[in-house]
Design an enzyme around this catalytic site. Structure first.
Site, PDB file in Angstrom:
ATOM      1  N   SER A 113     -10.856   1.055   3.223  1.00 30.21           N
ATOM      2  CA  SER A 113     -10.106   0.829   4.463  1.00 30.21           C
ATOM      3  C   SER A 113      -9.395   2.112   4.880  1.00 30.21           C
ATOM      4  CB  SER A 113      -9.078  -0.288   4.271  1.00 30.21           C
ATOM      5  OG  SER A 113      -9.719  -1.513   3.995  1.00 30.21           O
ATOM      6  N   GLU A 144      -4.469   4.751   5.665  1.00 31.08           N
ATOM      7  CA  GLU A 144      -4.410   4.362   4.258  1.00 31.08           C
ATOM      8  C   GLU A 144      -5.084   5.421   3.384  1.00 31.08           C
ATOM      9  OE1 GLU A 144      -5.817   0.646   1.410  1.00 31.08           O
ATOM     10  OE2 GLU A 144      -5.244   0.250   3.482  1.00 31.08           O
ATOM     11  N   ARG A 175       0.820  -1.210   0.000  1.00 28.74           N
ATOM     12  CA  ARG A 175       0.000   0.000   0.000  1.00 28.74           C
ATOM     13  C   ARG A 175       0.858   1.268   0.000  1.00 28.74           C
ATOM     14  NH1 ARG A 175      -2.139  -3.865  -0.824  1.00 28.74           N
ATOM     15  NH2 ARG A 175      -4.055  -4.754   0.025  1.00 28.74           N
TER      16      ARG A 175
END
Length: 318
Positions: free
Chosen positions: A233, A310, A182
């Site tokens: 998320s 995130e 990520r």
């Protein structure tokens, strides 16, 4: 917080854009461009249709000395309630297309929608991108985040990334770009505009691909808030192993901290999946940010683990 851009500076910018025949829109409520459905009014969105126009727009911005930001699909983003101290660049035109120019090799524009694009590629019989059909947003944003799920990451498939940096168009291979879970260098540097990618895929069994698409779609629908306004998320999984050898998930830490279902204004930590914050009413960016800070604080107090966001913030969010 920076001051609102004056009407005279916006007017001068519009005149320059009109002379260059570059499309723009005035006084745009950014909430309509966000999966969170949160965001205030931006004075101007500029929509270049090709690389030459992007370069021209950046030149105009520099001459005008106007602050600007680039906005993609708005799916992993919390947009400010007052985005009035900058103008916004948003790719259009050729960046919304994808092409197959030889067997299994695709060029995908940064402004393509990931879900329909990668579903269409999968249904054409190419395997390996089924997981991307469950990830909302634009391909450019997926590159920046190295989007992934169900064991797959976009950088596993990329052959090259085309991007703009310091007024120069660059094409680099994945091993020339810093990236990980990520994460890519584009997240930190903030000086690049993703223009497109090339990927190389193999043919597969269409029935197996369709089954994979169905499986991933059902897994997503069963594990995440369905038909709710969110940005996906909120926190990265911390990459810490539990006693049983499995990785601990961010949602588990949030749940243990007693925050499942917590409210602030129109925002709520989802009762269905604790790593989602959902807009259940007229949530503001400040409401969401309050819950983000609450999670960071309570999880650290309870577990000693400091989670990392995130989702990205777009504009000033107090």
């Amino acid at each position: 917080m920076s001051q609102t851009i004056s009407e005279s500076r916006i007017r001068n910018l519009k005149e320059s854009l009109e002379l260059s025949k570059i499309s723009f829109r005035s006084e745009v409520r950014l909430s309509v461009l966000s999966s969170f459905k949160i965001g205030g009014i931006c004075p101007l969105i500029v929509e270049p249709e090709n690389t030459e126009q992007v370069l021209e727009v950046i030149s105009i911005f520099k001459k005008s000395e106007l602050p600007w930001k680039i906005l993609g699909g708005g799916s992993n983003l919390l947009i400010s309630d007052h985005p009035d101290n900058f103008v916004t660049l948003r790719l259009s035109g050729t960046f919304k297309k994808f092409d197959s120019f030889e067997e299994g090799r695709f060029r995908i524009g940064a402004a393509t929608n990931t879900t329909p694009t990668f579903r269409q590629i999968s249904q054409a019989g190419f395997r390996g991108v089924e997981f991307l059909s469950t990830i909302p947003g634009w391909t450019g944003g997926a590159v920046i985040q190295n989007a992934g799920c169900y064991g797959g990451e976009l950088f596993d498939l990329i052959q090259t990334v085309e991007f703009l940096r310091n007024d120069e168009v660059l094409i680099k291979k994945p091993n020339e770009i810093e990236h990980g879970y990520r994460f890519t260098e584009f997240l930190n540097r903030k000086d690049s505009i993703i223009l497109g990618i090339e990927i190389l895929l193999e043919k597969g069994n269409l029935e197996e691909i369709e089954e994979s698409l169905k499986d991933k779609r059902e897994r997503r629908n069963s594990s995440q808030p369905e038909n709710k306004k969110s940005a996906g998320s909120v926190f990265k999984n911390p990459k810490i192993l539990k006693e049983d050898g499995k990785e601990i998930k961010a949602w588990e830490l949030i749940d243990r901290a007693g925050l499942r279902g917590a409210f602030k204004g129109g925002a709520q930590i989802s009762p269905e999946h604790c790593n989602f914050i959902v807009n259940v009413g007229a949530a503001t960016a400040s409401d969401v940010n309050y819950l983000v800070e609450l999670v960071l604080d309570k999880v650290f107090q309870q577990s000693g683990i400091l989670l990392k966001r995130e989702i990205e913030y777009f504009g000033d969010i107090p």
